[in-house]
Design a protein around this motif. Sequence first.
Motif, mmCIF file in Angstrom:
data_model
loop_
_atom_site.group_PDB
_atom_site.id
_atom_site.type_symbol
_atom_site.label_atom_id
_atom_site.label_comp_id
_atom_site.label_asym_id
_atom_site.label_seq_id
_atom_site.Cartn_x
_atom_site.Cartn_y
_atom_site.Cartn_z
ATOM 1 N N ILE A 1 -10.379 -4.412 -0.416
ATOM 2 C CA ILE A 1 -10.538 -3.663 0.828
ATOM 3 C C ILE A 1 -10.338 -2.189 0.537
ATOM 4 C CG2 ILE A 1 -9.499 -3.192 3.081
ATOM 5 C CD1 ILE A 1 -9.163 -6.127 3.498
ATOM 6 N N TYR B 1 0.850 -1.188 0.000
ATOM 7 C CA TYR B 1 0.000 0.000 0.000
ATOM 8 C C TYR B 1 0.889 1.243 0.000
ATOM 9 C CZ TYR B 1 -4.253 -2.574 1.282
ATOM 10 O OH TYR B 1 -5.338 -3.410 1.292
ATOM 11 N N GLY C 1 -3.508 12.807 4.225
ATOM 12 C CA GLY C 1 -4.925 13.095 4.068
ATOM 13 C C GLY C 1 -5.678 12.139 3.170
ATOM 14 N N MET C 2 -5.022 11.051 2.752
ATOM 15 C CA MET C 2 -5.672 10.086 1.860
ATOM 16 C C MET C 2 -5.704 8.722 2.515
ATOM 17 S SD MET C 2 -6.348 12.011 -0.678
ATOM 18 C CE MET C 2 -6.850 10.836 -1.921
ATOM 19 N N GLY C 3 -6.616 7.907 2.070
ATOM 20 C CA GLY C 3 -6.659 6.530 2.551
ATOM 21 C C GLY C 3 -5.555 5.705 1.931
ATOM 22 N N LEU C 4 -5.289 4.567 2.530
ATOM 23 C CA LEU C 4 -4.313 3.637 1.969
ATOM 24 C C LEU C 4 -4.786 3.157 0.597
ATOM 25 C CD1 LEU C 4 -3.776 1.705 5.276
ATOM 26 C CD2 LEU C 4 -1.911 2.721 3.985
ATOM 27 N N TYR D 1 -5.140 -7.338 8.744
ATOM 28 C CA TYR D 1 -3.809 -7.415 8.167
ATOM 29 C C TYR D 1 -2.772 -7.081 9.233
ATOM 30 C CZ TYR D 1 -5.909 -7.021 3.466
ATOM 31 O OH TYR D 1 -6.633 -7.213 2.319
ATOM 32 N N LEU E 1 -8.326 4.225 11.672
ATOM 33 C CA LEU E 1 -8.698 3.945 10.282
ATOM 34 C C LEU E 1 -9.823 2.928 10.233
ATOM 35 C CD1 LEU E 1 -5.127 3.445 8.720
ATOM 36 C CD2 LEU E 1 -6.487 5.538 8.775
ATOM 37 N N PHE F 1 -9.987 1.559 2.276
ATOM 38 C CA PHE F 1 -9.692 2.255 3.519
ATOM 39 C C PHE F 1 -10.284 3.659 3.490
ATOM 40 C CE2 PHE F 1 -6.740 -0.196 6.120
ATOM 41 C CZ PHE F 1 -6.374 -1.203 5.247
ATOM 42 N N GLY F 2 -10.778 4.109 4.635
ATOM 43 C CA GLY F 2 -11.125 5.505 4.805
ATOM 44 C C GLY F 2 -9.882 6.333 5.065
ATOM 45 N N LYS F 3 -10.078 7.653 5.126
ATOM 46 C CA LYS F 3 -8.924 8.542 5.303
ATOM 47 C C LYS F 3 -8.493 8.668 6.761
ATOM 48 C CE LYS F 3 -10.071 11.246 1.209
ATOM 49 N NZ LYS F 3 -10.398 12.594 0.660
ATOM 50 N N LEU G 1 -4.039 0.436 -2.552
ATOM 51 C CA LEU G 1 -3.383 -0.834 -2.851
ATOM 52 C C LEU G 1 -2.604 -0.737 -4.158
ATOM 53 C CD1 LEU G 1 -3.031 -3.834 -2.046
ATOM 54 C CD2 LEU G 1 -5.056 -4.321 -3.420
#
Lengths: 114, 111
Positions: free
Chosen positions: B99, A35, A40-43, A103, B87, B101-103, A45
């Motif tokens: 999956i 990842y 400010g961003m989500g993970l 995970y 998260l 993920f949110g921020k 993939l």
Amino acid sequence: NAGVTQTPKFRILKIGQSMTLQCTQDMNHNYMYWYRQDPGMGLKLIYYSVGAGITDKGEVPNGYNVSRSTTEDFPLRLELAAPSQTSVYFCASSYSGRAYYGYTFGSGTRLTVV
Amino acid sequence: EDQVTQSPEALRLQEGESSSLNCSYTVSGLRGLFWYRQDPGKGPEFLFTLYSAGEEKEKERLKATLTKKESFLHITAPKPEDSATYLCAVQVMNRDDKIIFGKGTRLHILP
């Protein structure tokens, strides 16, 4: 029990250089993931693997490559680094693709491309 | 489009002041919802998995709940060591089991 180990922890690359981010897990997990995490961003993939010899693209694979020759290791290769690849990279693993127990993440590699 | 939205983005609480973090999701089919804790400079640490509406999980001062559209992470009488980014992630029920993920919500507990 080390879990997921990532090296290096920090790296500065010049535009156009290449490097390999190393990831090793000692839990005998079949599934492994890469990842990236931007502020400010989500993970997001990049690539994942369901077992040795099997890899597949994730959401943001462009500019990266992976290999999975053993169950333990899942290196991420950056070719021709670009400033857009400045990010924190996390490797993760899980026993099952259904991630019932979540995970296990490594501690990350902070990469800066200048 | 599958989406995960966390609110608020950041939250400052006094020690002992209970509150809740929200994770709302829009997915074609939910296989599971996950909560993680992330400390600065470290990777996310798994907290909970929730599978169906009405389910609850607890760990120390944290309790996670799930409805058909959102999940809450309740923090009761928090301590400064609870400060972290939390998260939320959902696993979508399809061939890829991807999956999302949110921020995250940055939580800061003041002593």
